[in-house]
Design a protein around this motif. Sequence first.
Motif, PDB file in Angstrom:
ATOM      1  N   ARG A 195     -59.938 -66.195  -0.693  1.00  0.00           N
ATOM      2  CA  ARG A 195     -59.723 -65.441   0.532  1.00  0.00           C
ATOM      3  C   ARG A 195     -60.934 -65.670   1.417  1.00  0.00           C
ATOM      4  N   SER A 196     -60.865 -65.170   2.642  1.00  0.00           N
ATOM      5  CA  SER A 196     -61.978 -65.372   3.571  1.00  0.00           C
ATOM      6  C   SER A 196     -62.480 -64.036   4.094  1.00  0.00           C
ATOM      7  N   TYR A 197     -63.758 -64.001   4.446  1.00  0.00           N
ATOM      8  CA  TYR A 197     -64.328 -62.794   5.034  1.00  0.00           C
ATOM      9  C   TYR A 197     -63.682 -62.505   6.389  1.00  0.00           C
ATOM     10  N   GLU A 198     -63.322 -63.566   7.110  1.00  0.00           N
ATOM     11  CA  GLU A 198     -62.669 -63.366   8.408  1.00  0.00           C
ATOM     12  C   GLU A 198     -61.313 -62.684   8.236  1.00  0.00           C
ATOM     13  N   GLY A 199     -60.575 -63.099   7.197  1.00  0.00           N
ATOM     14  CA  GLY A 199     -59.293 -62.460   6.934  1.00  0.00           C
ATOM     15  C   GLY A 199     -59.452 -61.027   6.480  1.00  0.00           C
ATOM     16  N   SER A 200     -60.431 -60.790   5.609  1.00  0.00           N
ATOM     17  CA  SER A 200     -60.662 -59.425   5.116  1.00  0.00           C
ATOM     18  C   SER A 200     -61.092 -58.488   6.239  1.00  0.00           C
ATOM     19  N   ALA A 201     -61.765 -59.038   7.252  1.00  0.00           N
ATOM     20  CA  ALA A 201     -62.181 -58.209   8.387  1.00  0.00           C
ATOM     21  C   ALA A 201     -60.976 -57.604   9.100  1.00  0.00           C
ATOM     22  N   CYS A 202     -59.811 -58.270   9.005  1.00  0.00           N
ATOM     23  CA  CYS A 202     -58.595 -57.729   9.622  1.00  0.00           C
ATOM     24  C   CYS A 202     -58.226 -56.389   9.002  1.00  0.00           C
ATOM     25  N   VAL A 203     -58.466 -56.254   7.709  1.00  0.00           N
ATOM     26  CA  VAL A 203     -58.150 -54.999   7.035  1.00  0.00           C
ATOM     27  C   VAL A 203     -59.046 -53.884   7.556  1.00  0.00           C
ATOM     28  N   TRP A 204     -60.340 -54.174   7.723  1.00  0.00           N
ATOM     29  CA  TRP A 204     -61.294 -53.186   8.237  1.00  0.00           C
ATOM     30  C   TRP A 204     -60.884 -52.737   9.653  1.00  0.00           C
ATOM     31  N   VAL A 205     -60.645 -53.710  10.530  1.00  0.00           N
ATOM     32  CA  VAL A 205     -60.303 -53.391  11.919  1.00  0.00           C
ATOM     33  C   VAL A 205     -58.991 -52.607  11.986  1.00  0.00           C
ATOM     34  N   THR A 206     -58.000 -53.029  11.221  1.00  0.00           N
ATOM     35  CA  THR A 206     -56.717 -52.328  11.215  1.00  0.00           C
ATOM     36  C   THR A 206     -56.874 -50.901  10.718  1.00  0.00           C
ATOM     37  N   SER A 207     -57.708 -50.700   9.708  1.00  0.00           N
ATOM     38  CA  SER A 207     -57.922 -49.348   9.167  1.00  0.00           C
ATOM     39  C   SER A 207     -58.465 -48.422  10.250  1.00  0.00           C
ATOM     40  N   VAL A 208     -59.429 -48.900  11.012  1.00  0.00           N
ATOM     41  CA  VAL A 208     -60.015 -48.083  12.074  1.00  0.00           C
ATOM     42  C   VAL A 208     -58.969 -47.768  13.143  1.00  0.00           C
ATOM     43  N   ILE A 209     -58.186 -48.768  13.536  1.00  0.00           N
ATOM     44  CA  ILE A 209     -57.186 -48.574  14.588  1.00  0.00           C
ATOM     45  C   ILE A 209     -56.113 -47.586  14.141  1.00  0.00           C
ATOM     46  N   VAL A 210     -55.643 -47.710  12.900  1.00  0.00           N
ATOM     47  CA  VAL A 210     -54.608 -46.801  12.386  1.00  0.00           C
ATOM     48  C   VAL A 210     -55.109 -45.368  12.396  1.00  0.00           C
ATOM     49  N   ILE A 211     -56.338 -45.145  11.945  1.00  0.00           N
ATOM     50  CA  ILE A 211     -56.885 -43.786  11.910  1.00  0.00           C
ATOM     51  C   ILE A 211     -57.091 -43.256  13.323  1.00  0.00           C
ATOM     52  N   LEU A 212     -57.532 -44.107  14.240  1.00  0.00           N
ATOM     53  CA  LEU A 212     -57.676 -43.688  15.642  1.00  0.00           C
ATOM     54  C   LEU A 212     -56.319 -43.294  16.223  1.00  0.00           C
ATOM     55  N   PHE A 213     -55.283 -44.041  15.862  1.00  0.00           N
ATOM     56  CA  PHE A 213     -53.937 -43.747  16.351  1.00  0.00           C
ATOM     57  C   PHE A 213     -53.473 -42.370  15.886  1.00  0.00           C
TER      58      PHE A 213
END
Length: 266
Positions: A195-213
């Motif tokens: 896997r890649s760190y760039e791909g895993s970063a998508c999980v971090w960003v999505t987590s923040v956006i979902v909680i903000l929503f």
Amino acid sequence: MCWNVSLSLKLPEHQTIVLLPNNYLISLVLHQAILAAVCYLTGWCVLRWDVKVNYTRKINHFMLMLIPFVLAWWLPYVPNVPTTIASLVTFVTMTSLFLPPIRNRVPLVATAFASVDRPEDRPHTIAWIMSQAVAAYLVILVVFLTLRWLKAPELIAIPLLINGIGDGLAEPIGIRFGRHRYQVPSLAAGRCYTRSYEGSACVWVTSVIVILFLLPTLSWPVFIALVTWVPPIMTLTEAFSPHSWDAPFMYAMGGACVSLVLLLVG
């Protein structure tokens, strides 16, 4: 037209509990029909235009996870244990169509199967899809019951959306932009995946956006705790979960994190 096919349970006191509401049954049929069409179209793209299966598989992943949320706006219903079990049985039944005795005889099914059959997963493609689905649905059921006990069943959307969107984006983003890779375990002995760190970063960003929503539905202490703990926990869970079997782990860790926050802060 009047739809009246819901499965109900009549109690002695003349009360009725609707186990499988009409709207759920209609949504289930529409979900499977749309998903089947998408699988066929993306499989056709793989066979005709040589599109990477890693991309088409994630398109199917998005549709599998997000269509129920879209249909819920049009056909709302209250999820329960029977609807979760019915969804699992339906998924396993539909996936069984991809087994060799059927797909080798039905070109339509063979084309749809091409959309999920990553070469690196062979010959375990079906086994991993079905076993992951069973484990994931069982975990979702436990998480749902726990959050319902905590009077916040709607927060099951947090692990569901993070997996559906974040993990869905991780692989195609990693393939296209991933430059920094790391190895992950596999259910198959002797195999190593990356896997890649760039791909895993998508999980971090999505987590923040979902909680903000979900912020309008949360108290500030709960919001701060969730946005502090959920993104790193979900990102690490996705990073270290076995290849092609990360959904159950993400649901379990996400559900546990949300539940602990509600118990300690909510």
